[in-house]
Design a protein around this motif. Structure first.
Motif, PDB file in Angstrom:
ATOM      1  N   LEU A 288       0.854  -1.186   0.000  1.00 29.15           N
ATOM      2  CA  LEU A 288       0.000   0.000   0.000  1.00 29.15           C
ATOM      3  C   LEU A 288       0.887   1.231   0.000  1.00 29.15           C
ATOM      4  CD1 LEU A 288      -3.075   0.879   0.383  1.00 29.15           C
ATOM      5  CD2 LEU A 288      -2.436   1.279   2.764  1.00 29.15           C
ATOM      6  N   GLN A 289       0.635   2.154  -0.913  1.00 20.69           N
ATOM      7  CA  GLN A 289       1.418   3.377  -1.010  1.00 20.69           C
ATOM      8  C   GLN A 289       0.602   4.567  -0.522  1.00 20.69           C
ATOM      9  OE1 GLN A 289       4.458   3.988  -1.593  1.00 20.69           O
ATOM     10  NE2 GLN A 289       4.621   6.118  -2.232  1.00 20.69           N
ATOM     11  N   LEU A 290       1.207   5.388   0.332  1.00 18.16           N
ATOM     12  CA  LEU A 290       0.572   6.611   0.821  1.00 18.16           C
ATOM     13  C   LEU A 290       1.407   7.791   0.350  1.00 18.16           C
ATOM     14  CD1 LEU A 290      -0.303   5.382   4.424  1.00 18.16           C
ATOM     15  CD2 LEU A 290      -1.891   5.696   2.522  1.00 18.16           C
ATOM     16  N   ASP A 291       1.022   8.361  -0.758  1.00 19.75           N
ATOM     17  CA  ASP A 291       1.740   9.484  -1.349  1.00 19.75           C
ATOM     18  C   ASP A 291       0.749  10.620  -1.552  1.00 19.75           C
ATOM     19  OD1 ASP A 291       3.300  11.274  -2.731  1.00 19.75           O
ATOM     20  OD2 ASP A 291       4.099   9.807  -4.143  1.00 19.75           O
ATOM     21  N   THR A 299     -14.758  16.109  -4.335  1.00 21.98           N
ATOM     22  CA  THR A 299     -15.906  15.800  -3.492  1.00 21.98           C
ATOM     23  C   THR A 299     -15.759  14.424  -2.874  1.00 21.98           C
ATOM     24  OG1 THR A 299     -17.082  15.002  -5.446  1.00 21.98           O
ATOM     25  CG2 THR A 299     -17.485  17.275  -4.786  1.00 21.98           C
ATOM     26  N   ILE A 300     -15.089  13.512  -3.583  1.00 23.63           N
ATOM     27  CA  ILE A 300     -14.800  12.204  -2.985  1.00 23.63           C
ATOM     28  C   ILE A 300     -13.584  12.360  -2.069  1.00 23.63           C
ATOM     29  CG2 ILE A 300     -15.779  10.953  -4.920  1.00 23.63           C
ATOM     30  CD1 ILE A 300     -12.120  10.720  -4.519  1.00 23.63           C
ATOM     31  N   ASP A 301     -13.424  11.415  -1.151  1.00 20.98           N
ATOM     32  CA  ASP A 301     -12.329  11.500  -0.179  1.00 20.98           C
ATOM     33  C   ASP A 301     -11.087  10.744  -0.622  1.00 20.98           C
ATOM     34  OD1 ASP A 301     -13.761  12.829   2.193  1.00 20.98           O
ATOM     35  OD2 ASP A 301     -15.091  11.165   1.720  1.00 20.98           O
ATOM     36  N   VAL A 302     -11.293   9.554  -1.181  1.00 19.00           N
ATOM     37  CA  VAL A 302     -10.176   8.665  -1.531  1.00 19.00           C
ATOM     38  C   VAL A 302     -10.284   8.294  -2.999  1.00 19.00           C
ATOM     39  CG1 VAL A 302      -9.064   6.450  -1.094  1.00 19.00           C
ATOM     40  CG2 VAL A 302     -10.064   7.739   0.810  1.00 19.00           C
ATOM     41  N   ALA A 303      -9.229   8.582  -3.754  1.00 22.76           N
ATOM     42  CA  ALA A 303      -9.159   8.166  -5.159  1.00 22.76           C
ATOM     43  C   ALA A 303      -8.252   6.941  -5.246  1.00 22.76           C
ATOM     44  CB  ALA A 303      -8.620   9.292  -6.030  1.00 22.76           C
ATOM     45  N   LEU A 304      -8.806   5.843  -5.724  1.00 23.18           N
ATOM     46  CA  LEU A 304      -8.014   4.629  -5.905  1.00 23.18           C
ATOM     47  C   LEU A 304      -7.534   4.571  -7.346  1.00 23.18           C
ATOM     48  CD1 LEU A 304     -10.109   2.069  -3.873  1.00 23.18           C
ATOM     49  CD2 LEU A 304      -7.694   2.542  -3.520  1.00 23.18           C
ATOM     50  N   MET A 305      -6.217   4.639  -7.518  1.00 28.94           N
ATOM     51  CA  MET A 305      -5.652   4.628  -8.853  1.00 28.94           C
ATOM     52  C   MET A 305      -5.726   3.221  -9.451  1.00 28.94           C
ATOM     53  SD  MET A 305      -5.050   7.702  -9.237  1.00 28.94           S
ATOM     54  CE  MET A 305      -5.006   9.157  -8.182  1.00 28.94           C
ATOM     55  N   PRO A 355      -4.164   4.575  -2.537  1.00 30.00           N
ATOM     56  CA  PRO A 355      -5.288   5.473  -2.258  1.00 30.00           C
ATOM     57  C   PRO A 355      -4.755   6.902  -2.181  1.00 30.00           C
ATOM     58  CG  PRO A 355      -4.658   4.287  -0.266  1.00 30.00           C
ATOM     59  CD  PRO A 355      -3.750   3.804  -1.353  1.00 30.00           C
ATOM     60  N   PHE A 356      -5.333   7.807  -2.953  1.00 31.22           N
ATOM     61  CA  PHE A 356      -4.776   9.142  -3.171  1.00 31.22           C
ATOM     62  C   PHE A 356      -5.746  10.206  -2.664  1.00 31.22           C
ATOM     63  CE2 PHE A 356      -3.524  12.588  -6.275  1.00 31.22           C
ATOM     64  CZ  PHE A 356      -2.228  12.762  -5.818  1.00 31.22           C
ATOM     65  N   GLU A 357      -5.236  11.384  -2.378  1.00 29.95           N
ATOM     66  CA  GLU A 357      -5.991  12.433  -1.702  1.00 29.95           C
ATOM     67  C   GLU A 357      -7.140  13.023  -2.517  1.00 29.95           C
ATOM     68  OE1 GLU A 357      -3.257  16.312  -2.853  1.00 29.95           O
ATOM     69  OE2 GLU A 357      -2.965  15.366  -0.917  1.00 29.95           O
ATOM     70  N   ALA A 358      -7.133  12.872  -3.841  1.00 35.95           N
ATOM     71  CA  ALA A 358      -8.148  13.476  -4.703  1.00 35.95           C
ATOM     72  C   ALA A 358      -8.095  12.805  -6.061  1.00 35.95           C
ATOM     73  CB  ALA A 358      -7.919  14.985  -4.845  1.00 35.95           C
ATOM     74  N   LEU A 359      -9.115  13.032  -6.854  1.00 36.49           N
ATOM     75  CA  LEU A 359      -9.044  12.588  -8.242  1.00 36.49           C
ATOM     76  C   LEU A 359      -7.861  13.272  -8.917  1.00 36.49           C
ATOM     77  CD1 LEU A 359     -12.833  12.820  -9.169  1.00 36.49           C
ATOM     78  CD2 LEU A 359     -11.543  10.750  -8.627  1.00 36.49           C
ATOM     79  N   LEU A 385      -6.130  11.872   8.336  1.00 34.97           N
ATOM     80  CA  LEU A 385      -6.626  10.911   9.325  1.00 34.97           C
ATOM     81  C   LEU A 385      -7.482   9.834   8.663  1.00 34.97           C
ATOM     82  CD1 LEU A 385      -6.956  10.020  12.273  1.00 34.97           C
ATOM     83  CD2 LEU A 385      -8.877  11.641  12.457  1.00 34.97           C
ATOM     84  N   LYS A 386      -8.227  10.194   7.631  1.00 35.12           N
ATOM     85  CA  LYS A 386      -9.037   9.211   6.906  1.00 35.12           C
ATOM     86  C   LYS A 386      -8.139   8.129   6.305  1.00 35.12           C
ATOM     87  CE  LYS A 386     -11.981  13.074   5.529  1.00 35.12           C
ATOM     88  NZ  LYS A 386     -12.370  13.929   4.380  1.00 35.12           N
ATOM     89  N   PHE A 387      -7.001   8.552   5.764  1.00 39.60           N
ATOM     90  CA  PHE A 387      -6.087   7.600   5.124  1.00 39.60           C
ATOM     91  C   PHE A 387      -5.371   6.743   6.163  1.00 39.60           C
ATOM     92  CE2 PHE A 387      -6.996  10.648   1.903  1.00 39.60           C
ATOM     93  CZ  PHE A 387      -6.905   9.965   0.707  1.00 39.60           C
ATOM     94  N   ALA A 388      -5.112   7.302   7.338  1.00 39.42           N
ATOM     95  CA  ALA A 388      -4.528   6.504   8.408  1.00 39.42           C
ATOM     96  C   ALA A 388      -5.487   5.379   8.794  1.00 39.42           C
ATOM     97  CB  ALA A 388      -4.222   7.388   9.616  1.00 39.42           C
ATOM     98  N   LYS A 389      -6.774   5.677   8.816  1.00 39.99           N
ATOM     99  CA  LYS A 389      -7.761   4.648   9.151  1.00 39.99           C
ATOM    100  C   LYS A 389      -7.850   3.596   8.050  1.00 39.99           C
ATOM    101  CE  LYS A 389     -10.474   7.530  12.271  1.00 39.99           C
ATOM    102  NZ  LYS A 389     -11.803   8.107  12.606  1.00 39.99           N
ATOM    103  N   VAL A 390      -7.775   4.033   6.795  1.00 38.87           N
ATOM    104  CA  VAL A 390      -7.764   3.068   5.692  1.00 38.87           C
ATOM    105  C   VAL A 390      -6.537   2.163   5.806  1.00 38.87           C
ATOM    106  CG1 VAL A 390      -7.599   2.792   3.194  1.00 38.87           C
ATOM    107  CG2 VAL A 390      -9.083   4.570   4.147  1.00 38.87           C
TER     108      VAL A 390
END
Length: 670
Positions: A288-291, A299-305, A355-359, A385-390
């Motif tokens: 899992l990459q957090l960049d 408007t969405i929270d998490v963009a999955l590439m 999982p990325f911060e925006a589209l 914090l949302k991404f930490a939970k993911v």
């Protein structure tokens, strides 16, 4: 005499210069061909020799250039294309050519991964301990360095500081004989090390779960605080480490947290580490990459590439978000070739996701500048914090394991309505009673194992549309969750549904309109009207499992949208294999020539493989109903997809700004 000496000196300097040029090390990079013109232009403007093309396959090229020019490419990718990374560094031509040859053909490691969500108490223990303040403090510290560039002294200092922080979290577990190690991974070609914390698995330590982000930063305009890119990612995964250590988390499989050096100059740090794991035959079951996690640009929270990632793992992460991070919205996006370190793991043959911060295109526009500070994220870490939970859910469900739970007593639950053996139709009220020593978090109502309703307060009840399932016998169960995620199921009951309708009902499992009873017509009616929040469309994007996102540009009924799909048999007989069916798609046309409707079908809506029916061109602007026919294959639950596009080429899932994709699912006689 002086002239002769001067001439000799000039000759000698010329030789030295020629020798230096001749001996300068040449390297290779691979990058997306869409960036090639910008890279070449930058070299031409600077009066430098344009990199030579060593090879090309599809949309990826291999280039040869002096090692000293790598930074020029890096600046182009950042300044002109606004990409983080964007290319891969290679030491040899053979390695570069092998990289482009394997594009689209990477074989995953042979270990089969079964994705399950059954470790809720541990997940919720970790997530319940996470705080925004800790993430904010660590972003603040990491962005206080003038730069974390991979060759800089401050980049080395940041790595050493992070190692110390992680060791402090691990405490005695990181001492001799403990199950945690914190190490610097040194790279021979540059100063900054990567940092790796390893928690050895208690049951199958040979299986490895990786969570990473990049530690370095870059800027073409002075300082490089890199608060979002990527102090945010490092601080996010650091919060997972903190709560894992604080709650005595012991994974069943080995977990490695990694802060990579030298991402900004060709994914060099992660590439060395991923290749080492590959060469050692390591069983990395997921990465899992957090960049960039802290700027909410969509408007969405998490963009999955979806490009250079693993589709099955992406689906798993989507399930984690739905189960453990309520209220967080996820959607698919694409980020291009080598846009971050997940590509290193993908290229090495391992399942990776980001999982990325925006589209893409709506992310932080100040990255790679001296203005990439916390101010851009309003001086908070709320989004991160949302991404930490993911990431915490990803670790606890993929690596499994145990933790010190605050509550180990499960709740009790009993289903009170409908009655066992009842015949139902239309809207049905499902009711249950539930109790727990610490409190009930929620009660889910399941029909045939699928959640059809959730209640968070007593009296626990939900409305179930029985027309959303096929007529016949169905099993109903209530499932209670306490505040930490312990669960219990009620005794099941059986009901018989009896409904008849040709109008589709929104299916909360497949996330599309669905006709569950076999008929001769299936009509989405108004469920699809609009596109991506433009207009009244509910549940956008209305593609199976949110598998294909819609374009975000334009306005409702000024620009393209697909508003309705109606499928019917030509003969009037019920849907069955061999029947000819007519597909009618009602669309809103912006322009006649560039607008096109692509129609596809799949014989298995639960695992779709799309086959093209036709591409249909509109004959007028405004609202149009376009039609095509095809023959139904065998399969009891089938689907049709309509993609309405502006320009581009036919494909089941497009990426242009005006694409509208919609699916409709319908039952077919066996």
């Amino acid at each position: 005499m002086h002239m002769k000496r001067l001439a000799s000196l000039v000759l000698m300097l010329g030789c030295v210069s020629a020798f230096a040029k001749a001996s300068e090390r040449e390297v290779w990079i691979t990058l997306g061909s869409d960036a090639l013109s910008e890279v070449n232009a930058a070299f031409i403007v600077a009066g430098a020799k344009v990199p030579s093309l060593a090879g090309q396959k599809g949309d990826v090229v291999a280039l040869k250039l002096p090692e000293s020019e790598i930074n020029r490419v890096s600046r182009v990718m950042h300044d002109k294309l606004n990409r983080c990374g964007g290319f891969v560094y290679h030491d040899t031509e053979a390695e570069a050519l092998a990289a482009i040859a394997s594009v689209g053909q990477t074989q995953l490691s042979p270990l089969a991964v079964t994705y399950t969500l059954d470790n809720g108490p541990v997940v919720n223990t970790l997530l319940g301990s996470m705080t925004e303040a800790n993430i904010l403090a660590n972003i603040t510290h990491l962005s206080s360095y003038a730069t974390r560039y991979y060759t800089s002294a401050t980049g080395v200092q940041a790595a050493n500081w992070l190692k110390g922080l992680w060791e402090g979290y691990a405490g005695a577990r990181a001492q001799t004989g403990g199950d945690v190690t914190v190490q610097l991974f040194t790279h021979a070609a540059w100063a900054q090390p990567s940092v790796i914390l390893t928690i050895t698995g208690t049951e199958t330590p040979s299986e490895i779960v990786v969570v990473g982000g990049h530690l370095d930063s870059t800027s073409s305009s002075g300082n490089a605080p890199g608060a979002d890119d990527d102090a945010s990612g490092i601080a996010t995964l650091t919060e997972v480490i903190r709560v894992a250590m604080a709650n005595g988390y012991h994974p069943a499989k080995t977990v490695k947290f990694m802060a990579y050096a030298a991402e900004e100059v060709g994914l060099r740090g992660s590439k060395e580490i991923a290749d080492q794991h590959k060469n050692q035959g390591a069983n990395v079951i997921g990465a899992l990459q957090l960049d960039m996690t802290n700027f909410k640009g969509s408007t969405i929270d998490v963009a999955l590439m979806t490009d250079f990632t693993n589709a099955a793992q992406n689906t798993f992460i989507t399930s984690l978000i739905s189960a453990y991070v309520p209220g967080v919205q996820a959607a698919n996006s694409t980020c291009g070739y080598a846009c971050s370190d997940h590509a290193s793991w993908t290229n090495a043959g391992f399942a990776a996701s980001i999982p990325f911060e925006a589209l893409m295109g709506q992310h932080n526009n100040l990255i790679h500048t001296s203005s990439d500070t916390l101010a851009k994220s309003n001086n908070t870490a709320t989004h991160a914090l949302k991404f930490a939970k993911v990431a915490g859910a990803y670790v606890a469900e993929l690596a499994k394991g145990t933790a010190n739970l605050a509550d180990s007593e499960p709740p009790t639950v009993s289903l009170t309505a409908p009655s066992d053996g009842a015949t139902v139709s239309g809207s049905v009220t499902l009711s249950a009673t539930a109790a727990d020593n610490t409190g009930i978090g929620r009660v889910e109502f399941l029909v045939d194992g699928n959640v059809v309703g959730t209640a968070t307060a007593s009296p626990y009840s939900a409305s179930w549309n029985s027309a959303a399932v096929a007529n016949g016998s169905h099993t109903v169960v209530a499932k209670a969750y306490d505040l930490i995620g312990n669960t219990a199921n009620s005794t099941s009951i059986t009901v018989t549904s009896s409904n008849a309708s040709s109008n589709a009902i929104y299916d909360t499992v497949l996330r599309v309109p669905r006709c569950s009873n076999v008929g001769n017509v299936c009509d989405s009616t108004t469920l699809l009207n609009g596109r991506a929040g433009l207009g009244p469309e509910l549940h956008a994007p209305n593609t199976i499992n949110n598998s294909c996102a819609d374009g975000l540009s334009g306005a409702y009924h000024a620009d393209e949208s697909n508003d309705r799909i109606r499928v019917s048999t030509v003969s009037g007989a019920p849907f069955a294999a061999g029947q000819t069916v007519r597909v009618e798609a009602t669309v809103w046309v912006f322009a006649i020539r560039p607008d096109k409707l692509d129609l596809y079908y799949t014989a298995n809506a639960n695992s779709p493989v799309w086959t093209k029916i036709a591409t249909v061109a509109p004959v007028a602007t405004g609202q149009q109903t376009l039609t095509a026919t095809y023959t139904l294959p065998a399969g009891t639950l089938q689907a049709v997809r309509a993609r309405f596009r502006y320009n581009g080429s036919a494909a089941p899932c497009g990426t242009t700004s005006y694409d509208d994709h919609d699916d409709i699912v319908f039952a077919v006689s066996p």
